[in-house]
Write an enzyme that holds these catalytic residues in place. Sequence first.
Site, PDB file in Angstrom:
ATOM      1  CE  LYS A  77      -3.966   1.988   2.514  1.00 38.15           C
ATOM      2  NZ  LYS A  77      -4.880   1.841   3.675  1.00 38.15           N
ATOM      3  CB  SER A 157      -8.240   3.825   2.476  1.00 34.41           C
ATOM      4  OG  SER A 157      -7.418   3.191   3.442  1.00 34.41           O
ATOM      5  CB  SER A 181      -8.691   1.041   5.423  1.00 34.46           C
ATOM      6  OG  SER A 181      -9.341   2.241   5.127  1.00 34.46           O
TER       7      SER A 181
END
Length: 493
Positions: A77, A157, A181
């Site tokens: 990420k 997210s 997330s």
Amino acid sequence: MLTGIKITEAVDGLRQKKFSAEELTKAHVNAINTLNDRINAYITVTADAAIEQAKVADQKLAAGDAPALTGIPLAIKDLFCTKGVKTTAASRILENFVPPYESTVTANLLRDGAVFLGKVNLDEFAMGSGNLNSAFGAVENPWKRQGEDTFLVPGGSSGGSAAAVAAQMAMGATGTDTGGSIRQPAAYCGITGIKPTYGRCSRWGIIAYASSLDQAGPMGKSVEDCAIMLQSMAGFDPKDSTSVDKEVPDYRAACNRSLKGMKVGIPMEYRAPGLSPEIEAVWQQGINWLKEAGCEIVDVSLPHTKYGLATYYIIAPAEASSNLARYDGVRYGRRVDGASLDELYANTRGAGFGDEVKRRILMGTYVLSAGYYDAYYLRAQKVRKLINQDFMNVFDKVDVLLTPTAPTAAFAKGENLDDPVQMYLNDIFTVPASMAGVPGLAIPAGLSSQGLPLGLQLLGRPFGEETLFAVGSAMEKAANFTHKPTLCAGGSL
Ligand code: GLN
């Protein structure tokens, strides 16, 4: 094609010389080359470096000196600082930021031999539930409604992480979870993800959103794959004073534990209005699976759950407004000059941050302001304690809680856009555990009538990850979720 296999299979296959780490990495680089233009999961692809890392992995495997993740290609990420590799937080303000250091979690993965394919997309500064708030564009969910080509969101997210794993553009990925997330995108993309206990993984080198909630965790194709990744990611770090000095247990071994005599709580407050009947049915299915596995099912109550979202959307923005004060055009990233220092700040932040980030900063500074601090922030902190107490009370009676992960399946790109509150409702089932700091595991449990994945969530005691892996593995076996999305590299051993 090697993109269809799990980490567990790759670990064995590499050691049995069925394929090399280089072949495994190249298969994933090919998948990225084929699919990323469409899915937009990766912001930065580090193919050459990955192939070099894979060659080193092959040497280590040949020498018999190969830690658990040697040669396993992962997506990171783009919120984890990676030394010498651009780290954007999906924000214009960090568009060209190249960290001079490696986050502790990614350093742990590298120590254990992992190969990094690149940095994956997210909502800007991890604020969002659909990966629609990225300065680098939306991510397309690889899953499609039956007979449709509508652009569905991958959740957020960690939407790039979830889409990359689901489409087989990575064997696993790192995510972060502040209010859901990891778990919500895992559910939307039909993969598995765990938010560990707050303090289990170091936050050092992860770009901060809300420091008292942020936690890193793995996203993968199976419970056992997540166990292997978390084994490497977790652990005490003297550089993060909130990381906990507690031994990391053998998570993979926990996956095969018996569930006999275990008590599973069903919190009645999660039967929320607006819960889709299909999700309710999957939930009931999960209850039946666990009964069959020898668990006792107990109805429990978490009375303060109804305040979870409201409190979260005070505390998280408050912390965000403070954390994001550092992006001022002087110390980091983008700068837009102005006639005075104030103007430089305003110009830089005005141009650098997207709308949702600005909204959170406004909310955060409001609830922290002198006139409103007691009414909002202080009160939210007190309610947070009550939410935590609810969990501690039920964990006196049960070992684990079973709930849905999200109230709906993946939604379409245009939906929920004009209404931020509707968007915030996505987190209704994930936020309470974040507020309490307890771990949560999301696993795919079934398909909706439109052919989209639906997830179930297991919540555990603080540092009860082993129990989650045990119960999650049993549920995974029962669910036998082998469906694949429409956009997918495919392939198998
Ligand atoms: N969707 C939630 C938010 O927008 C959670 C995000 C997260 O966990 N990082 O804040």
